[in-house]
Design a protein around this motif. Structure first.
Motif, PDB file in Angstrom:
ATOM      1  N   GLY A   1      18.114  -0.556 -44.385  1.00  0.00           N
ATOM      2  CA  GLY A   1      18.021  -1.595 -43.371  1.00  0.00           C
ATOM      3  C   GLY A   1      16.607  -1.727 -42.864  1.00  0.00           C
ATOM      4  O   GLY A   1      16.376  -1.855 -41.682  1.00  0.00           O
TER       5      GLY A   1
ATOM      6  N   THR B   1      21.285   0.924 -40.661  1.00  0.00           N
ATOM      7  CA  THR B   1      22.253   0.039 -40.022  1.00  0.00           C
ATOM      8  C   THR B   1      23.656   0.615 -40.187  1.00  0.00           C
ATOM      9  O   THR B   1      23.897   1.444 -41.065  1.00  0.00           O
ATOM     10  CB  THR B   1      22.208  -1.363 -40.643  1.00  0.00           C
ATOM     11  N   ASN B   2      24.573   0.166 -39.353  1.00  0.00           N
ATOM     12  CA  ASN B   2      25.961   0.634 -39.433  1.00  0.00           C
ATOM     13  C   ASN B   2      26.526   0.469 -40.839  1.00  0.00           C
ATOM     14  O   ASN B   2      27.220   1.326 -41.354  1.00  0.00           O
ATOM     15  CB  ASN B   2      26.836  -0.159 -38.458  1.00  0.00           C
ATOM     16  N   GLN B   3      26.218  -0.693 -41.434  1.00  0.00           N
ATOM     17  CA  GLN B   3      26.776  -1.003 -42.744  1.00  0.00           C
ATOM     18  C   GLN B   3      26.199  -0.079 -43.814  1.00  0.00           C
ATOM     19  O   GLN B   3      26.855   0.244 -44.790  1.00  0.00           O
ATOM     20  CB  GLN B   3      26.490  -2.479 -43.059  1.00  0.00           C
ATOM     21  N   CYS B   4      24.952   0.370 -43.630  1.00  0.00           N
ATOM     22  CA  CYS B   4      24.284   1.173 -44.655  1.00  0.00           C
ATOM     23  C   CYS B   4      24.544   2.668 -44.493  1.00  0.00           C
ATOM     24  O   CYS B   4      24.360   3.426 -45.440  1.00  0.00           O
ATOM     25  CB  CYS B   4      22.777   0.941 -44.613  1.00  0.00           C
TER      26      CYS B   4
ATOM     27  N   GLU C   1      27.087   4.646 -44.249  1.00  0.00           N
ATOM     28  CA  GLU C   1      28.058   5.255 -45.164  1.00  0.00           C
ATOM     29  C   GLU C   1      27.490   5.341 -46.584  1.00  0.00           C
ATOM     30  O   GLU C   1      27.660   6.346 -47.271  1.00  0.00           O
ATOM     31  CB  GLU C   1      29.294   4.360 -45.161  1.00  0.00           C
ATOM     32  N   ARG C   2      26.802   4.287 -47.004  1.00  0.00           N
ATOM     33  CA  ARG C   2      26.217   4.251 -48.355  1.00  0.00           C
ATOM     34  C   ARG C   2      25.099   5.273 -48.480  1.00  0.00           C
ATOM     35  O   ARG C   2      24.954   5.904 -49.532  1.00  0.00           O
ATOM     36  CB  ARG C   2      25.673   2.857 -48.674  1.00  0.00           C
TER      37      ARG C   2
ATOM     38  N   THR D   1      21.946  -0.496 -35.313  1.00  0.00           N
ATOM     39  CA  THR D   1      21.230   0.561 -36.019  1.00  0.00           C
ATOM     40  C   THR D   1      21.496   1.908 -35.360  1.00  0.00           C
ATOM     41  O   THR D   1      21.782   1.979 -34.171  1.00  0.00           O
ATOM     42  CB  THR D   1      19.706   0.319 -36.022  1.00  0.00           C
TER      43      THR D   1
END
Lengths: 525, 173
Positions: B21, B64-67, B69-70, B103
């Motif tokens: 991010g 970021t929140n979405q990243c 986990e990845r 974030t």
């Protein structure tokens, strides 16, 4: 064809009469206040009157009891804003996607961040917010403190399920060698032919638009600069330009010229980066290395003029922070001249004649002029498809009105045309910087403006390397903005990739995609 | 045998780049590292596309929140021993995005970090310096006994490096 202001305004007045209110010289040429439903008819009338009409951005606003939906519309040479209002409880408005497919992403974003449902374009899940964001919490509404939101476990979405039958779903991203940035594209293929592309954006969503509301204008200048690390000068310029328009400030001419130098250096290094990256995507690594080798002297010039390699932070509200040192002028001229005379002929020869590049780029991802207009694409993508749309020419900002330069337009509409637009623009940028240095006016570089910005709203469109960059700022009289909306060029261009990729080979996906010059940190903000 | 393994790891570290991010500023500088001006491949550093082959994870961005986990998943896929380098102010502490709603503010909130390289973005030279410091920490350079030839001390390896860097900087200016 309603090509000038009076025509379009009088046309709308005669057609709609009392149903709409027109405020002249507000948010572009005119703001049109229309009720839910009428806004659809107004937009339809504008499209019918001018074939180049398209959506620049859709801004959601929170007025407390009501939510505002502003449609920023561009015509051949003007900007209009259609203002519609919906109630905060159960907000619904009619979609315009059926008459203008380019509005799709804009509407989805407003739905995700404001909870406004566009009837006819409803969707499930999140568009820019993360998958584990709770449903029904809309971060950009004023009564929500998004930093205190509790995240939920990631739900299973339809998007992640494999394809059925003989089709295969290939997931590209978020971590992928071809992508520098995390973003997911799920490409469905039948054999080697692409049948469907589904994007999942939002991996780089940092919530910049909301964060600007809790920082001062000066802090925001540096925050929005970091929307994107490549076209950073354009972002900080877009913001300060919008704020200066609220002030109605008269920025010194020398500052405007110095801004052009910074903006054009930005375009130069961004285009060289993409031209090289495109070579990497088709497996031509040598040419990639050449482009990046010759980009480094340009980066040195950025450092020389602003003090930093990447984030120059040259722009400030009221002017620029730093003057051009006359001792540096010969060096700047020498580097640019060297690039123009020594490097450019080689790169031009490669992009014109090199068989590898032609094979992988000619007739790949062809976007027709009609589709380009329908999808409201911007920048080199539009100009590669024979749409002459360069904001520097349409509505000159900074000092562009006084600088002679050519608008580059190609007619082919394929990857090759888009890359060649950029290559030609490299040369134009060099000429512009040369001209600016020769004609630099004397005088101050900055005027002092108060910290608190008077109540008002303004828009600014500027031509970033990737295309038209849109800023909307609403101020409430304090030293912090009430709302900042950023519409970035890649956000407008991705829909064209979703269309052109279909029916082509999976092997052409990278070269087609990189020809948009995608920048996801811009897209997600 | 253990020595040989360490030697191989330190002399040719394969790095994986993950953008969690970031704004692209640091990422472009990482790519610039591989291009002719900085050319880190001469130090044996190679950008590797797959986490399963990588020794060092270069992370940029404020996570970021979405990243998040990845990022964890990519880290778990890397074989031991593995090292994480946080590149840029955002990866170190959140930077300009500290306090934004989407974030987490730093890579070390998700995975352990071995080295921090601050800067917005750090210069390519700083990234090289950070990587070299990490490699030296993994395998500290052995102190050789200085030989004396005609009364002049022979420079050890660690002394040679800064001199070369100084010459480079002078040459640039």
């Amino acid at each position: 064809m309603a090509s000038n202001n009076a025509d379009m305004v009088s046309l709308l007045e005669s057609k709609f009469g009392d149903k709409i209110q027109i405020q002249k010289d507000v948010l572009g040429t005119a703001a049109i206040i229309a009720n839910n439903g009428i806004h659809y008819d107004v937009f339809k009338a504008m499209i019918e009157a001018d074939e180049k009409t398209g959506i620049t951005a859709i801004t959601g606003l929170d007025f407390g009891a009501n939510l505002g939906v502003y449609y920023h519309v561009h015509t051949t040479n003007q900007f209009f804003t259609i203002k519609a209002v919906v109630p905060t409880v159960d907000p619904k408005i009619k979609t315009i996607v059926d008459i203008h497919p380019g509005a799709l992403f804009h509407e989805l974003e407003v739905t995700d961040l404001f909870g406004i449902v566009f009837q006819g374009n409803e969707f499930d899940g999140h568009f820019v917010l993360s998958e584990n964001w709770p449903d029904g919490v809309y971060p950009l509404r004023k009564n929500v403190d998004p930093t205190k939101v509790k995240l939920v476990p990631t739900p299973e979405r339809e998007f992640n399920k494999p394809a059925e039958g003989r089709e295969v779903k290939i997931i590209i991203g978020p971590q992928h060698p071809a992508l520098l940035e995390p973003e997911k594209f799920s490409v469905t293929v039948d054999g080697e032919t692409v049948t469907k592309v589904e994007p999942r954006i939002g991996y780089v969503h940092r919530g910049i638009e909301k964060t600007t509301e809790s920082r001062t204008y000066l802090q925001d200048t540096y925050l929005v600069e970091r929307v994107c690390g490549i076209c950073n000068a354009c972002h900080s310029y877009g913001f300060v330009e919008t704020v200066e328009r609220i002030f109605n400030a008269d920025v010194p001419e020398r500052a405007q010229y110095l801004r052009v130098i910074s903006l054009e250096l930005n375009r130069l290094h961004s285009h060289l980066l993409t031209l090289g990256h495109a070579c990497l995507e088709i497996g031509y690594e040598t040419l990639f290395q050449y482009f990046w080798r010759d980009r480094e002297p340009i980066m040195d010039l950025v450092e020389l003029t602003t003090g930093n390699r990447v984030y120059g932070s040259l722009m400030t509200i009221g002017g620029v922070r730093r003057d051009l040192n006359p001792e540096h002028v010969p060096k700047i001229k020498a580097v640019l001249n060297d690039f123009k005379t020594e490097k450019m002929p080689f790169f031009r020869k490669m992009y014109q004649d090199e068989p590898t590049l032609r094979l992988r780029m000619k007739d790949v991802g062809t976007l027709s002029r009609e589709d380009a207009l329908k999808l409201s694409v911007v920048g080199p993508v539009a100009r590669g498809s024979n749409v002459d749309m360069d904001i520097r020419k349409i509505q000159p900002y900074a000092a562009y009105g006084e600088i002679p330069f050519n608008q580059i337009v190609y007619t082919d509409g394929d990857t090759w045309a888009r890359m060649n637009v950029r290559l030609d623009e490299v040369e134009e940028s060099i000429n512009i910087i040369d001209y600016v240095i020769d004609h630099l006016p004397s005088g101050p570089i900055k005027i002092d403006l108060p910290r608190s910005v008077p109540e008002g709203e303004a828009i600014a469109c500027i031509e970033a390397p990737r295309g038209e960059l849109f800023y909307y700022v609403k101020s409430n009289g304090t030293d912090m903005p009430d709302r900042v909306k950023i519409r970035t060029p890649t956000f407008a261009n991705i829909p064209s990739f979703l269309k052109t990729a279909i029916g082509e080979s999976i092997a052409d996906v990278p070269s087609n995609f990189v020809s948009l010059d995608p920048c996801f940190s811009c897209t997600d903000r | 045998m253990a020595d040989a393994k360490t030697w191989a790891r330190v002399k040719s570290p394969w790095v994986l780049h993950f953008n969690s991010g970031a704004c692209n500023g640091c990422d472009i500088e990482i790519v610039a590292l591989l291009t002719p001006k900085y050319d880190v491949e001469r130090f044996g550093i190679k950008l590797e596309p797959s986490p399963r082959h990588a020794d060092i994870l270069l992370v940029t961005g404020a996570v970021t929140n979405q990243c998040a986990e990845r990022l964890k998943r990519v880290y778990d896929q890397m074989p031991q021993p593995k090292f994480v380098v946080a590149i840029g102010a955002c990866a170190c502490s959140g930077g300009v995005f500290a306090g934004t709603y989407n974030t987490l503010g730093g890579v070390d909130k998700v995975i352990p970090v071995s080295a921090y390289i601050p800067g917005c973005p750090p210069r390519p030279e700083a990234i090289i310096d950070g990587c070299v410091k990490l490699l030296n920490a993994i395998n500290p350079p052995k102190k050789k006994k200085r030989k004396q030839v005609n009364g002049i001390k022979e420079a050890t390896k660690s002394e040679v490096v800064p001199v070369v860097m100084e010459v480079k900087q002078d040459g640039k200016q």
